[in-house]
Scaffold this motif. Structure first.
Motif, PDB file in Angstrom:
ATOM      1  N   THR A   1       0.826  -1.204   0.000  1.00 36.56           N
ATOM      2  CA  THR A   1       0.000   0.000   0.000  1.00 36.56           C
ATOM      3  C   THR A   1       0.864   1.258   0.000  1.00 36.56           C
ATOM      4  OG1 THR A   1      -1.648  -1.241   1.242  1.00 36.56           O
ATOM      5  CG2 THR A   1      -1.913   1.124   1.175  1.00 36.56           C
TER       6      THR A   1
ATOM      7  N   ALA B   1       2.036   1.711  -3.409  1.00 37.06           N
ATOM      8  CA  ALA B   1       0.926   2.099  -4.284  1.00 37.06           C
ATOM      9  C   ALA B   1       0.601   3.577  -4.111  1.00 37.06           C
ATOM     10  CB  ALA B   1      -0.303   1.249  -3.981  1.00 37.06           C
TER      11      ALA B   1
ATOM     12  N   ALA C   1       3.151   5.600  -5.801  1.00 35.29           N
ATOM     13  CA  ALA C   1       2.927   5.610  -7.246  1.00 35.29           C
ATOM     14  C   ALA C   1       1.787   6.546  -7.600  1.00 35.29           C
ATOM     15  CB  ALA C   1       2.627   4.198  -7.737  1.00 35.29           C
ATOM     16  N   ALA C   2       0.724   6.537  -6.796  1.00 38.22           N
ATOM     17  CA  ALA C   2      -0.471   7.308  -7.138  1.00 38.22           C
ATOM     18  C   ALA C   2      -0.234   8.815  -7.036  1.00 38.22           C
ATOM     19  CB  ALA C   2      -1.640   6.906  -6.242  1.00 38.22           C
TER      20      ALA C   2
ATOM     21  N   ASP D   1       5.241   6.069 -11.075  1.00 38.37           N
ATOM     22  CA  ASP D   1       4.237   5.031 -11.274  1.00 38.37           C
ATOM     23  C   ASP D   1       4.661   4.014 -12.321  1.00 38.37           C
ATOM     24  OD1 ASP D   1       1.928   3.620 -11.164  1.00 38.37           O
ATOM     25  OD2 ASP D   1       0.741   5.024 -12.335  1.00 38.37           O
TER      26      ASP D   1
ATOM     27  N   SER E   1       5.158   0.157 -11.418  1.00 41.91           N
ATOM     28  CA  SER E   1       4.087  -0.747 -11.842  1.00 41.91           C
ATOM     29  C   SER E   1       4.619  -1.827 -12.785  1.00 41.91           C
ATOM     30  CB  SER E   1       2.966   0.037 -12.517  1.00 41.91           C
ATOM     31  OG  SER E   1       2.368   0.885 -11.577  1.00 41.91           O
TER      32      SER E   1
ATOM     33  N   TYR F   1      -0.102  -4.536  -3.978  1.00 43.34           N
ATOM     34  CA  TYR F   1       0.222  -3.296  -4.705  1.00 43.34           C
ATOM     35  C   TYR F   1      -0.778  -3.070  -5.829  1.00 43.34           C
ATOM     36  CZ  TYR F   1       2.622  -0.123  -7.897  1.00 43.34           C
ATOM     37  OH  TYR F   1       2.915   0.918  -8.727  1.00 43.34           O
ATOM     38  N   ARG F   2      -1.069  -4.150  -6.575  1.00 40.32           N
ATOM     39  CA  ARG F   2      -1.958  -4.019  -7.726  1.00 40.32           C
ATOM     40  C   ARG F   2      -3.348  -3.514  -7.302  1.00 40.32           C
ATOM     41  NH1 ARG F   2      -1.745  -7.651 -12.928  1.00 40.32           N
ATOM     42  NH2 ARG F   2      -2.880  -9.340 -11.963  1.00 40.32           N
TER      43      ARG F   2
ATOM     44  N   ARG G   1      -3.034   0.122  -5.769  1.00 48.62           N
ATOM     45  CA  ARG G   1      -2.744   1.136  -6.773  1.00 48.62           C
ATOM     46  C   ARG G   1      -4.007   1.479  -7.557  1.00 48.62           C
ATOM     47  NH1 ARG G   1      -2.267   1.305 -11.899  1.00 48.62           N
ATOM     48  NH2 ARG G   1      -1.290   3.105 -12.862  1.00 48.62           N
TER      49      ARG G   1
ATOM     50  N   ALA H   1      -6.030   3.662  -5.348  1.00 50.62           N
ATOM     51  CA  ALA H   1      -5.411   4.962  -5.064  1.00 50.62           C
ATOM     52  C   ALA H   1      -5.417   5.852  -6.301  1.00 50.62           C
ATOM     53  CB  ALA H   1      -3.980   4.760  -4.561  1.00 50.62           C
ATOM     54  N   VAL H   2      -5.164   5.271  -7.476  1.00 54.93           N
ATOM     55  CA  VAL H   2      -5.139   6.079  -8.693  1.00 54.93           C
ATOM     56  C   VAL H   2      -6.523   6.666  -8.960  1.00 54.93           C
ATOM     57  CG1 VAL H   2      -4.956   5.920 -11.198  1.00 54.93           C
ATOM     58  CG2 VAL H   2      -3.152   4.997  -9.753  1.00 54.93           C
TER      59      VAL H   2
END
Lengths: 274, 326
Positions: free
Chosen positions: A94, A97, A100-101, A108, A112, A154-155, A158, A161-162
């Motif tokens: 998390t 993620a 990345a977001a 990102d 990713s 993560y997947r 993410r 979050a995105v």
């Protein structure tokens, strides 16, 4: 608290069964070893692979030790190790993620891609390679299980979050001049907690199955420590006589994982999501 | 399916499939780097391991040179990769023979096990998935939901243990150890492999049935199904004639995805039944820290996984009418 009690009453029957099983195993991991009738390594029965009796509720194992006592200790290893590993996997996944977001495409994209690559290694195969390279002491097993399931968390995190990062209120916070850390922790994270909790439960189930699978293969928890998977392995010679010593720990693992699965499935809001 | 569409649509789909194929190959390459790097982290090295503690420093150095371990890691990676691609992934440290020979004696067994499992699992999963979708919300659906949900979370060795207790201890129908060899007749092989197939099927069926149900239900919510329903078409006809043609691609997708559970399940099931396949070979390689063998096995499993994912994605591309009609 009152809300969660009300929530528990509103659960369908399968969810109540799941909740009961989960609570039972948490309790067993916490205080089980104190209730164990015999010391964990003591040879207390005259016969090996005894059936159930008043003195030994779950019979005796391949060396004449009390199965119930060993099971209560093994449950502590299984539950604690898996919970710690799931927590580590979820927080790491998390955190990455969120980075990345809010970090934009420059962070990102590579992150990713890397996680996509890791996720295309089947988890059991990945952990076997890790065990071969690092060995399998308790801290390493925790780490290996966590690493194996970071990409999956993560997947999910993410994707959540995105989506959240595009919402108006986050854009407003950005325009207000809030820092990236504040946006990630105070704006985005609180709104993805619920799905993340369900995901934590799933990771926990996967990790229990992975760790007990490794122990069953002799590659996980090493003697004299024993988790539930090790108990199945060490009593495998009793299979021919259908010994309770091999069935009891295997059934214990199943009730734990099935319980968590039933509970997650019954949680409100899960059926509505596609 | 693409043949039925316009040629430009077929071209667009081909381009997408080509891109997907290229990205799979790239992923496989990155996976090989990852596996190589992790294997290099092993404390001590293969030469020391092979010679044991009593070897002199000169002996170890000589063997290191012979095995190419004194070269820098990128050089070793390239030579390992070219070896893999050309079918020679090195020398097994424990067996003392080429890895390719060890693997080629095991791989067909695993492929056969996987094929037979798929043969058993696919029809059963289809029946359960479609059956519970048709009965959505009903008693049967809920019962099937709870049982597949539970089966997904049951460890493979419990399924295997119970199967052994029932079929070889109580009923004495099947041997508890599977032995596969060239001289065996098909009947003998099937008797030995019946329980591994059964255990793997149970694990895969649960996954597959859940995904099939989701795919069918996704179609059931579409307007054309409501239309057919209002027209007065019988439920069975709706499923067979209206839903299935549309759901077939998502279902194939679900089948490919859930067959990937075979890879993990095989590790436990092959070991418990002593089935001479690739997964039990890999477990042995971990126990004996036979890195060249382990790396090769891991690559085969990853390649198999990527192929299944590729099949899943390609069916999704072929089935998407928007892509075909562009």
């Amino acid at each position: 608290m009152a809300r969660s009690i009300k929530g528990a009453i509103a659960l369908p029957l399968s969810g109540k069964i799941g909740l009961t099983l989960v609570l039972f195993w948490i309790l067993a991991a916490l205080i089980g070893p104190m209730l164990a009738p015999y010391p964990v390594g003591a040879f207390v029965a005259f016969d090996v692979f005894d059936g159930s009796s008043g003195a030994h509720w779950l019979g005796s194992d391949y060396l004449g030790r009390d199965v119930l006592s060993r099971l209560l200790w093994g449950a502590r290893y299984t539950v604690a190790l898996a919970a710690a590993a799931a927590l580590l996997a979820s927080t790491t996944g998390t955190a990455l993620a969120l980075t990345a977001a809010v970090g934009g495409p420059k962070v990102d994209e590579p992150l990713s891609r890397f996680m996509d690559m890791l996720i295309s290694i089947p988890s059991k195969i990945f952990s076997l390679v890790l065990v071969a390279a690092f060995g399998s002491s308790l801290p390493l097993l925790l780490l290996i299980a966590a690493i194996t399931y970071v990409p999956g968390n993560y997947r999910i995190a993410r994707a959540l979050a995105v989506n959240l990062a595009q919402m108006d209120y986050v854009q407003v916070a950005k325009a207000r001049g809030e820092g990236r850390f504040h946006i990630a922790i105070a704006e985005v994270l609180p709104n993805m907690i619920h799905p993340l909790l369900a995901d934590f439960g799933l990771r926990f189930v996967f990790i229990v199955l992975l760790l007990s699978g490794l122990s069953f293969l002799g590659l996980g928890v090493q003697p004299p420590d024993a988790d539930l998977g090790s108990l199945v392995r060490e009593n495998i010679s009793g299979l021919g006589e259908g010994a309770l010593a091999i069935l009891a720990p295997a059934v214990a693992i199943a009730t734990l994982t099935v319980g968590v699965n039933l509970l997650i499935d019954a949680l409100p809001g899960r059926g509505k999501r596609k | 399916m693409a043949g039925a569409s316009t040629s430009s649509g077929a071209k667009a789909a081909l381009v997408l499939i080509g891109q997907r194929l290229a990205s799979s190959l790239l992923t496989l390459l990155l996976v090989s780097v990852t596996i190589f790097v992790i294997a290099q982290l092993l404390p001590g090295d293969a030469a020391q391991e092979a010679l044991g503690q009593s070897a002199t420093a000169e002996q170890v150095a000589a063997l290191r040179h012979e095995m190419g371990l004194d070269q820098p890691a990128p050089v070793r990676y390239i030579s390992w990769l070219t070896g893999m691609v050309s079918g020679d992934p090195g020398q097994s440290l424990v067996a003392g023979m080429p890895v390719s020979e060890v693997i080629s004696s095991r791989l067909p067994n695993s492929l056969l096990l996987a094929a037979l499992t798929a043969l058993v699992a696919v029809p059963v999963a289809l029946a359960i998935g479609i059956g519970s979708a048709m009965n959505r919300g009903g008693r049967l659906d809920r019962a099937l939901n709870i049982s597949t949900l539970s089966m997904v979370a049951v460890p493979e060795f419990l399924v295997a243990t119970i199967a052994v207790l029932i079929f070889s201890v109580k009923l004495r129908w099947l041997p508890s150890i599977a032995l596969a060899s060239d001289e065996m007749s098909w009947g003998d092989y099937l008797r030995g492999a019946a329980m591994p197939i059964l255990c793997l099927s149970i694990v895969v069926i649960a996954q597959m049935a859940r995904m099939t149900r989701a795919a069918v239900i996704d179609q059931m919510d579409r307007p054309y199904v409501e239309m057919a329903l209002l027209k007065g078409v019988a439920p069975v006809q709706i499923v067979l004639k209206h839903i299935m043609p549309n759901a077939i691609a998502p279902i194939v997708n679900a089948m490919a995805l859930s067959l990937s559970y075979l890879l993990g399940g095989a590790v436990i099931v092959e070991t418990i039944f002593n089935y001479p396949g690739l997964a039990s070979l890999m477990v042995n390689a971990v126990t004996s820290r036979d890195m060249p063998l382990l790396q090769a096995c891991a690559m085969i499993f990853c390649a198999a996984y990527l192929i299944l994912m590729l099949i899943a994605d390609v069916t999704a591309i072929l089935a998407n009418p928007r892509l075909r009609a562009q």
